[in-house]
Design an enzyme around this catalytic site. Sequence first.
Site, PDB file in Angstrom:
ATOM      1  N   GLU A  26      42.498  31.943  34.130  1.00 39.73           N
ATOM      2  CA  GLU A  26      43.834  32.350  33.681  1.00 39.73           C
ATOM      3  C   GLU A  26      44.891  31.298  33.988  1.00 39.73           C
ATOM      4  O   GLU A  26      45.824  31.085  33.214  1.00 39.73           O
ATOM      5  CB  GLU A  26      44.234  33.692  34.310  1.00 39.73           C
ATOM      6  CG  GLU A  26      43.530  34.904  33.714  1.00 39.73           C
ATOM      7  CD  GLU A  26      42.113  35.105  34.203  1.00 39.73           C
ATOM      8  OE1 GLU A  26      41.714  34.407  35.168  1.00 39.73           O
ATOM      9  OE2 GLU A  26      41.385  35.937  33.648  1.00 39.73           O
ATOM     10  N   HIS A  39      43.235  47.212  35.993  1.00 39.86           N
ATOM     11  CA  HIS A  39      43.175  47.012  34.539  1.00 39.86           C
ATOM     12  C   HIS A  39      44.098  47.974  33.798  1.00 39.86           C
ATOM     13  O   HIS A  39      43.843  48.298  32.645  1.00 39.86           O
ATOM     14  CB  HIS A  39      41.742  47.201  34.019  1.00 39.86           C
ATOM     15  CG  HIS A  39      40.778  46.154  34.445  1.00 39.86           C
ATOM     16  ND1 HIS A  39      40.205  46.124  35.692  1.00 39.86           N
ATOM     17  CD2 HIS A  39      40.279  45.080  33.786  1.00 39.86           C
ATOM     18  CE1 HIS A  39      39.388  45.084  35.785  1.00 39.86           C
ATOM     19  NE2 HIS A  39      39.413  44.430  34.641  1.00 39.86           N
TER      20      HIS A  39
END
Lengths: 319, 323
Positions: free
Chosen positions: B60, B129
């Site tokens: 990321e 999440h």
Amino acid sequence: MDIGKEQLIGIFDKMLRIRAFEQKAKELFAGQKIPGFVHLYAGEEAVAAGVCANLTVKDYITSTHRGHGHLIAKGGRLNEMMAELFGKSGGYCKGKGGSMHIADVELGILGANGIVGAGQPIAAGAAFASKYLKTDAVTVCFFGDGASNRGTFHESLNLASAFKLPVIFVCENNQYGISNHQSTAMNILDISDRAKSYGIPGLTVDGNDPLAVFEAAKEAVDRARKGDGPSLLECKTWRHHGHFEGDSSFYKKPEDQTAWLSKDPIPRFEKKLIELGILDGPKVAALHAEVDKELAEAIDFAERSPYPAVSELLTDVLA
Amino acid sequence: MSTLTYVEALREGMVLEMRRDPKVFLAGEDVGLFGGCFGQTQGMFAEFGPERVVDTPISETAIIGLGTGAAAAGLRPIVELMFIDFVGVAMDELFNQAAKMRYMFGGKAKVPFVARMPAGAGFSAAAQHSQSLEAWLAHIPGIKVVMPYSPADAKGLMISSIRDDNPVVYIETKTLYGLKGEVPEGEYLTPIGKAAVVREGSDVSLISWGAMVGTCLTAAEQLSKSGKEAEVVDLKTIVPFDLETVLNSVKKTGRAVIVHEAVRTAGFGAEVAAELAEKGFDSLNAPIVRVTAPNTPVPFSPPLEKEYIPSAEKVVKAALGLF
């Protein structure tokens, strides 16, 4: 050696320019003309000058908190650099960035950076753009030994290798992350060993020898331009001063400091160029005189440049 | 007009811009061959190929750095973080680099890229999440943050975000992916920084964004049965926040309920409430109230998660409490 006389003088001239700039920055910081932090590049000039001699204005660099040398080597103008150090409106960033954030996107300088290791992913991005646009530009990412321990190093080298990006990762190993010697921060001697993990070439050179740096960088730059992907080049060097101005570097052993000062890249290269018959005493003096003149002009420019209007506080946040 | 789902609409926004502008590309984890974790990028790999729909390593930090560097060097990247929850891994690249480049460089850099980040709870995806982190991102000067609710805005804000010359975080709400709605065909832009009244009413303003706009619309129907007409304001953009539309609505209704799925403390609702109190105090006939998730991580077990997410019933109760 695939390098002309003019190019050799050019490298030497850049090195003189960087050293003189840093000396003045040191004095002006002590004289409270320069606010904030100043991280001096003195001692490491051969790296920036040797690497950037392989680049054109279309190529990109990312720099570090110790960035003045990279910027000068890539063509940064002394007037705007000095004015930026002063926090003046005539500076590269209108006084909004300071020493750690000087940039000149037109010259391919994507910024000094206050965050250790932050230039690495940005360099991968710039190299991605060059590959995507099918230009032959390359990106050089300068960083230190300390930054090679950041996660950004791993992610960026891996991604650059997987995508075969035209980027050269240049590690300036000055052996200290502020006060911590390399031996306390990693269990390897040569940071270039890490290249193996990414399937890319890794090479260590004497970072105080501009010709060794130039040649190694040339090979890496050529490889990147041909589309063969990234390289990791480690240049072993030494910072003459503290991490920042105000740091006495008490943690360095005096004998190490003495040994490395005797390997100062500037007198060493000067001697070599005189031996090669490329320079002589008067020519060296003339180069010094020109650099001194330009620096005096830069300081004058910075002194005379006004501080930014307070209304500038609110501009340039968004495009 | 055509009827599209939210996910089809945001994809159409990307596809149209990629056809129009060769400098636009998409990069992220599993955006290529796989077509995105929620099918957001289906068909794009086939149309644009691996050079423009780029599968990245699970990195990321490097993904946001790729967007930042490529944008500074002249491209218009769209990068995806598979879940907004992963932005912590890449925060330096976003908040210290992309967001600050323009200002630090004295206005001499342009960093036009879109970072897409799926957000929100509702799938039992648990604490790592499911978050709504718009307030985190809103706290950083130098980036814009959009959070569409309707399929039309999913497309319109996507196109506007891609054409914007700043880093834009485009928060797509996962529970909305299947929501159907009328979407204008072809080039359609929703302006960044403009909220909209999506239901008119005279008694109370329900101010919200993302999936909670739908919750507010449901609440408004229930309130109507109780004789109170709610006006629903969809902020659409978090930064820059359209205070004027909110003030105008509250001027009309005199009551404000702010609803968001993010946790309560230092949520963006606090900012809306503070601005409203400072600049709209004279319009208020009752205290400003917030309906939010509690200050907990998002739970896994379905009944706990259901309790976590603000419901229409809670919005109704909060609104009726103001009369």
